[in-house]
Design an enzyme around this catalytic site. Structure first.
Site: not given
Ligand code: NAD
Length: 308
Positions: A153, A172, A233-234, A264, A283, A285-286
């Site tokens: 993302i 990251d 959005t995480a 939630e 919740h 965003a995705g």
């Molecule tokens: N709100 C929503 O609807 C929605 C939808 C999709 C994903 N998400 C959230 O978004 C997050 C990211 O999704 P993604 O597909 O990019 O995941 P991803 O696994 O591709 O990327 C996550 C990144 O975070 C990095 N990371 C781990 N710990 C870290 C830290 N302490 N500091 C900085 N970076 C760190 C990892 O190395 C990785 O590169 C997911 O974990 C999920 O919780 C939310």
């Protein structure tokens, strides 16, 4: 023929695809009936969940025959992944399938919050003309976007933001500055402190794990650039919600968009009421029509492969 139990919403054509090859129980309400969920789990060879089904403890123990846990989404914080691995259960996320929906949410809320001019409908319709107070908005182009977490993302958000003329920096914890992803995206790696001091918009794209819980506490929020915008959005639990509300009220932050919460559904939160330039979403965003289709069909395909 294997037995697949789907406990939350899945797009119907994807359910039909699974039914073509296996015995499928599809009940989007099953997550809300723990006794029935546990009873159905006992005979499941695969279980398909979104983010509400907690695959850990008693439920995991009940999944005696299960070899596959599939997640209609990407965050795995509702699944005890190490315990699954110990039991030889494969955990399959829908990696990347909802990334575009989240990235568009980030771009849209960045524009909305920097401009600060789109919440005037009631005033304008009511005969007010708040032109002077709303003439102070900011443009997106030329601003610095700081991405915390540079996985699927984060990288896609960088592409969209750069196309709109933003300068993008990223941190990251698992990637060093030499990682090819930064050069490929034309994004500069920065340490977290440096990023927070510079970014006009900070957007979070990292998982919720013990080391990221409360990462954005009052002290870290205070270290952000004055007037910056924060988008989460995480996962809930990464941002201290009362501290964020206080930073908006004091004018330290210029705005925030929060899609995910420590609890939630979010119970009524007095600290958020009346906060300036704040967007709260439940919740989503995705979650769009297109991402629902992509996520469900990716998971159906992966479950079929895993069961073969
Ligand atoms: N709100 C929503 O609807 C929605 C939808 C999709 C994903 N998400 C959230 O978004 C997050 C990211 O999704 P993604 O597909 O990019 O995941 P991803 O696994 O591709 O990327 C996550 C990144 O975070 C990095 N990371 C781990 N710990 C870290 C830290 N302490 N500091 C900085 N970076 C760190 C990892 O190395 C990785 O590169 C997911 O974990 C999920 O919780 C939310």
């Amino acid at each position: 023929m294997a037995r697949i139990v789907i406990t939350e919403f899945m797009d119907l054509p994807a359910v039909a695809q699974l039914r073509g090859a296996h015995d499928v129980l599809y009940d989007p309400q099953l997550v809300d009936d723990p006794a029935r969920l546990h009873a159905e789990a006992v005979t499941a060879d695969a279980i398909v969940v979104r983010n509400r089904t907690q695959v850990r403890g008693e439920l995991l123990a009940a999944l005696k025959r299960c070899t596959v846990v599939a997640r209609l989404g990407v965050g795995l914080d509702n699944i005890d992944v190490p315990a699954c691995e110990t039991r030889g259960v494969r955990v399959i996320p829908a990696s990347g399938a909802n990334a575009l929906s989240v990235a568009e949410y980030v771009v849209a809320t960045s524009m909305l919050l920097l401009r600060g001019a789109y919440q005037s409908t009631a005033d304008v319709a009511g005969g007010q003309w708040p032109r002077t107070p709303l003439s102070n908005g900011r443009e997106l182009a030329g601003k610095t976007l700081g991405l915390v977490g540079f996985g699927s993302i984060g990288q896609l958000t960088a592409r969209l933001a750069k196309a709109l003329g933003m300068h993008v920096v990223a941190f990251d914890a698992m990637m060093d500055r030499e990682h090819a992803a930064f050069a490929e995206a034309g994004v500069a790696f920065q340490g977290l402190a440096e990023l927070l001091a510079q970014a006009d918009v900070v957007s979070l794209h990292l998982p919720l794990v013990e080391s990221t819980r409360n990462l954005f506490d009052a002290r870290r929020i205070a270290s952000m650039k004055p007037g910056a915008v924060l988008i989460n959005t995480a996962r809930g639990g990464i941002v201290d919600e009362p501290a964020l509300a206080e930073a908006l009220r004091s004018g330290k932050l210029g705005g925030a968009a929060i899609d995910v919460f420590a609890t939630e559904p979010l119970p009524a939160q007095p600290h958020f009421l009346g906060c300036p330039n704040l967007v709260l979403t439940p919740h989503v965003a995705g979650v769009t029509r297109e991402s629902n289709e992509r996520v469900s069909s990716m998971i159906a395909q992966k479950v079929l492969e895993a069961l073969n």
